[in-house]
Design an enzyme around this catalytic site. Structure first.
Site, PDB file in Angstrom:
ATOM      1  N   SER A   1       5.422   7.112   0.147  1.00 59.92           N
ATOM      2  CA  SER A   1       4.922   6.627  -1.143  1.00 59.92           C
ATOM      3  C   SER A   1       3.625   7.369  -1.440  1.00 59.92           C
ATOM      4  CB  SER A   1       4.632   5.136  -1.046  1.00 59.92           C
ATOM      5  OG  SER A   1       3.925   4.679  -2.181  1.00 59.92           O
TER       6      SER A   1
ATOM      7  N   TYR B   1       0.972  -3.053   2.488  1.00 61.01           N
ATOM      8  CA  TYR B   1       2.042  -2.114   2.079  1.00 61.01           C
ATOM      9  C   TYR B   1       1.575  -0.677   2.299  1.00 61.01           C
ATOM     10  CZ  TYR B   1       5.305   0.405  -1.034  1.00 61.01           C
ATOM     11  OH  TYR B   1       6.220   1.289  -1.557  1.00 61.01           O
TER      12      TYR B   1
HETATM   13  P1  NDP Z   1      14.228  -2.151  -4.650  1.00 53.78           P
HETATM   14  O1  NDP Z   1      13.582  -3.466  -4.401  1.00 53.78           O
HETATM   15  O2  NDP Z   1      14.773  -1.880  -6.006  1.00 53.78           O
HETATM   16  O3  NDP Z   1      15.404  -1.906  -3.584  1.00 53.78           O
HETATM   17  C1  NDP Z   1      15.164  -2.126  -2.219  1.00 53.78           C
HETATM   18  C2  NDP Z   1      16.458  -1.974  -1.446  1.00 53.78           C
HETATM   19  O4  NDP Z   1      16.180  -2.213  -0.061  1.00 53.78           O
HETATM   20  C3  NDP Z   1      17.521  -2.957  -1.868  1.00 53.78           C
HETATM   21  O5  NDP Z   1      18.775  -2.324  -1.856  1.00 53.78           O
HETATM   22  C4  NDP Z   1      17.455  -4.012  -0.765  1.00 53.78           C
HETATM   23  O6  NDP Z   1      18.698  -4.649  -0.613  1.00 53.78           O
HETATM   24  C5  NDP Z   1      17.124  -3.149   0.454  1.00 53.78           C
HETATM   25  N1  NDP Z   1      16.551  -3.894   1.571  1.00 53.78           N
HETATM   26  C6  NDP Z   1      15.420  -4.637   1.586  1.00 53.78           C
HETATM   27  N2  NDP Z   1      15.239  -5.168   2.791  1.00 53.78           N
HETATM   28  C7  NDP Z   1      16.273  -4.729   3.568  1.00 53.78           C
HETATM   29  C8  NDP Z   1      16.649  -4.950   4.915  1.00 53.78           C
HETATM   30  N3  NDP Z   1      15.917  -5.721   5.734  1.00 53.78           N
HETATM   31  N4  NDP Z   1      17.780  -4.358   5.391  1.00 53.78           N
HETATM   32  C9  NDP Z   1      18.542  -3.564   4.582  1.00 53.78           C
HETATM   33  N5  NDP Z   1      18.238  -3.336   3.280  1.00 53.78           N
HETATM   34  C10 NDP Z   1      17.117  -3.922   2.790  1.00 53.78           C
HETATM   35  O7  NDP Z   1      13.142  -1.055  -4.255  1.00 53.78           O
HETATM   36  P2  NDP Z   1      12.950   0.472  -4.717  1.00 53.78           P
HETATM   37  O8  NDP Z   1      14.254   1.088  -4.973  1.00 53.78           O
HETATM   38  O9  NDP Z   1      11.901   0.497  -5.743  1.00 53.78           O
HETATM   39  O10 NDP Z   1      12.289   1.092  -3.405  1.00 53.78           O
HETATM   40  C11 NDP Z   1      13.041   1.821  -2.436  1.00 53.78           C
HETATM   41  C12 NDP Z   1      12.067   2.472  -1.469  1.00 53.78           C
HETATM   42  O11 NDP Z   1      11.188   3.347  -2.199  1.00 53.78           O
HETATM   43  C13 NDP Z   1      11.169   1.501  -0.716  1.00 53.78           C
HETATM   44  O12 NDP Z   1      10.964   1.962   0.597  1.00 53.78           O
HETATM   45  C14 NDP Z   1       9.875   1.563  -1.493  1.00 53.78           C
HETATM   46  O13 NDP Z   1       8.760   1.187  -0.714  1.00 53.78           O
HETATM   47  C15 NDP Z   1       9.837   3.025  -1.872  1.00 53.78           C
HETATM   48  N6  NDP Z   1       8.991   3.352  -2.997  1.00 53.78           N
HETATM   49  C16 NDP Z   1       9.257   2.831  -4.231  1.00 53.78           C
HETATM   50  C17 NDP Z   1       8.453   3.168  -5.296  1.00 53.78           C
HETATM   51  C18 NDP Z   1       8.703   2.662  -6.677  1.00 53.78           C
HETATM   52  O14 NDP Z   1       7.888   2.978  -7.569  1.00 53.78           O
HETATM   53  N7  NDP Z   1       9.769   1.909  -6.940  1.00 53.78           N
HETATM   54  C19 NDP Z   1       7.282   4.052  -5.126  1.00 53.78           C
HETATM   55  C20 NDP Z   1       7.099   4.533  -3.778  1.00 53.78           C
HETATM   56  C21 NDP Z   1       7.938   4.189  -2.764  1.00 53.78           C
HETATM   57  P3  NDP Z   1      18.885  -6.245  -0.410  1.00 53.78           P
HETATM   58  O15 NDP Z   1      17.582  -6.919  -0.741  1.00 53.78           O
HETATM   59  O16 NDP Z   1      19.995  -6.576  -1.343  1.00 53.78           O
HETATM   60  O17 NDP Z   1      19.280  -6.356   1.036  1.00 53.78           O
END
Ligand code: NDP
Length: 255
Positions: free
Chosen positions: A146, A159
């Protein structure tokens, strides 16, 4: 060197954690459109089925792998099941969560949840996959970092701590595993419009601050991460290792 085959992912199998929605789902779509078979991971079978159905409609071959990335036993069993059917050539450690609270009030359970979901999971999944990649002397691992691997912001110090650690874990993995034919790199998004940021997107004051602060003057769209992910997944990046590729509209380039 301009051969598009350099970027082809045909015949490769890519496991993407947290791929039911958001950035993970979009990267699944992107890598799939470059020819990869996609293994989507998430905790909820029904959400994964819906995501897989969308990709299959676009002609992308998929498989589901339901496991919680914070549970090392589930991770090992999940990876072994996927590997039985074929090699994991590309791993994208994407699953992650966010929690905001004033640091002096930050709940202990949310600290633990952040560490296990954003940091320990990267170690668990990469370690389980690396054993197979090392045996084959090839493999690509991309850890989603990130801009917060570099920048602090109010209310999210835990975070940022996890994302800073993922950045260094990425460099450490490259240091240990490059000699075994693996490439481990990080992809560091700026601010993207996903469910994780729904509250911030709706917050006009925040959006206006972000647009002023970002040279590109807007939020990113998840599709704009695909090119970088395909580069790091393909032969085009064959000598890139331990690098963190930032995609942030210039946010971290300016003060
Ligand atoms: P979302 O919240 O939209 O999606 C997160 C995903 O992670 C979901 O599919 C969720 O599925 C899954 N997830 C969460 N916990 C678990 C777990 N314990 N086991 C398996 N799957 C899990 O987040 P984003 O798409 O925005 O973010 C994706 C990544 O990008 C993250 O690592 C985030 O920190 C990083 N990021 C995002 C940014 C942004 O601006 N959006 C910026 C910088 C980094 P479910 O809950 O259904 O299991």
């Amino acid at each position: 060197m301009s051969d598009p085959v350099l970027f082809s992912l045909k015949g490769r199998r890519a496991l993407i954690t947290g791929a039911s929605r958001g950035i993970g789902f979009t990267l699944a779509q992107g890598l799939g459109s470059f020819g990869a078979e996609i293994i989507l991971n998430g905790r909820k079978a029904d959400a994964l089925d819906t995501a897989r159905a969308k990709l299959e409609q676009e002609g992308i071959a998929t498989r589901g792998a339901v496991f919680d990335v914070t549970d090392q036993d589930q991770v090992i069993a999940g990876i072994e099941a996927v590997e039985k059917e074929g090699p994991i050539d590309i791993l994208i450690n994407n699953a992650g969560i966010q929690f905001r609270a004033p640091l002096d009030q930050f709940p202990r359970n949310e600290w633990d949840r952040l560490i296990s979901t954003n940091l320990s999971s990267v170690f668990f999944v990469a370690q389980a996959v690396s054993r197979h990649m090392i045996a084959r002397n090839r493999g690509k691992i991309i850890n989603i970092c990130s801009v917060q691997s570099e920048l602090a912001r109010p209310g999210i110090a835990p975070y940022t701590a996890t994302k800073g650690a993922v950045k260094m874990l990425t460099k450490g993995m490259a240091t240990d595993w490059a000699r075994h034919g693996l490439q481990i790199n990080g992809l560091a998004p700026g601010y993207f419009e996903t469910e994780m940021n729904a509250a911030l997107v709706a917050d006009e004051k925040f959006s206006s601050w972000l647009c002023q602060r970002t040279p590109a003057a807007r939020w990113g769209k998840a599709e704009e991460l695909v090119g970088a992910a395909v580069f790091l997944s393909s032969d085009a990046s064959s000598f890139v290792n331990g690098h963190i590729l930032t995609v942030d509209g210039g946010l971290t380039a300016s003060v």
